[in-house]
Design an enzyme around this catalytic site. Sequence first.
Site, PDB file in Angstrom:
ATOM      1  CG  ASP A  12     -27.781  20.280  19.921  1.00 48.22           C
ATOM      2  OD1 ASP A  12     -27.702  19.312  20.696  1.00 48.22           O
ATOM      3  OD2 ASP A  12     -27.340  21.420  20.196  1.00 48.22           O
ATOM      4  CG  ASP A  14     -28.550  22.873  26.552  1.00 47.69           C
ATOM      5  OD1 ASP A  14     -29.251  23.900  26.549  1.00 47.69           O
ATOM      6  OD2 ASP A  14     -27.799  22.574  27.496  1.00 47.69           O
ATOM      7  CG  ASP A 210     -25.625  24.865  20.721  1.00 48.53           C
ATOM      8  OD1 ASP A 210     -25.593  23.622  20.556  1.00 48.53           O
ATOM      9  OD2 ASP A 210     -25.428  25.405  21.833  1.00 48.53           O
TER      10      ASP A 210
HETATM   11 MG   LIG Z   1     -26.250  22.025  21.843  1.00 47.46          MG
END
Ligand SMILES: [Mg+2]
Length: 407
Positions: A12, A14, A210
């Site tokens: 991923d 961001d 995240d």
């Molecule tokens: Mg993310």
Amino acid sequence: MLAERYDALFIDLDGVVYRGDQAVPAALRVLPELRRLDTTILFLTNNSARTPEQVAQKLQGLGIEAVGTEVLTSALATAALLRREGAGERTAFVIGERGIREALEGVGVTLVDGQPDRTDLVVVGWDRSADYSKLRTASLLVERGARLIATNADASYPAPDGLWPGAGALLAAITTTTGAQPTVVGKPAGPLFEAAAEATGATRPLVVGDRLETDVGGAAEMGWDSLLVLSGAARRADLLASRALPTYVGEDLSAVLDERPPGRFRRATEREVEPVRALLEISSLRSGGLDRRLAGTLVAGGSDEASGLDATACLESVGGFGLLRSVAVRPDVRGRGLGMLATAAAVGEARTRGLTRVFLFTEAAEGFFKGLGFSVIDRESLPGAVRAGDAAAECPSAVTMALDVSP
Ligand SMILES: [Mg+2]
């Protein structure tokens, strides 16, 4: 190391590789190392506004080597889904930016702008110029039979000044109006992950992200392992409120270069009483009454008899409450997230049993449990059954802590 156990890393962006316009420092160190190891890397993003080349340029601007073919956006995955379905010439009305528009045209979909009477598809992505007119046209087309597809259903877009409406918020205007059920492509839905597997040929990938709901939850649905990094949205305490748990948890992307054992917790068997006892004793925790608590004892590892179990935790039911005890991690694998995952698995056990509050006694790990969301409470305020139980009697000087378990 962890990266070498998988045939691809689906990373991923961001919160893992960058935060807004800043590279995450670990990513600058780790990504070149992964390249040296020849790891197959695919960057996954739910954001459909940018083209893969634009995303690669952003990464290059942050000092991260990347090319467009290493980026899979939800726009590209939407196009891949339509290509797989293969239903020939189709028309689409698009709420979205360049990323999704180019991706659809790339698989032969004809885009119809303005106010068409009919289209085969209505495709909704993140669009910073969406307005009432576009939402009205999209809704009317869906009412007239167009299939509704969303690049992703993210409610918000995290901008420097706060949350902006995401693709999911625009989608909600159309589903609220029409009652239509959209096909969603981005995480946690399957199509983005399926497109990632198709693009790399990976059968045993590791998803690194995240967010618990999208990255970890989506990976779990696919039957894939995941690494939750704490460099973005998720906080330690979120682990204890999540139904889906990652296989690994680490501070940041550098965890993929560790020797990190998987935190796959399961109920201990009768044959594991002695290995659990050994783990508790080496951790200076009490092991008396272990046989009685076996039903609530969770363990990870142990396939390798020589090294024993990697971690354990126990959740007892006492008078309608949860009592967490015996959280222990093998000394040589401490500091690699297993304690957090053991605690989260035990709290998950409390949730499964419908227990809404979990207590614990600790002599040395107050800070650790505080970081996971437990609060120190007065021993006098414990429910009678817990205060009068053997755990309380065994550790008269321990700190007492409590956590409300989210349903
Ligand atoms: Mg993310």
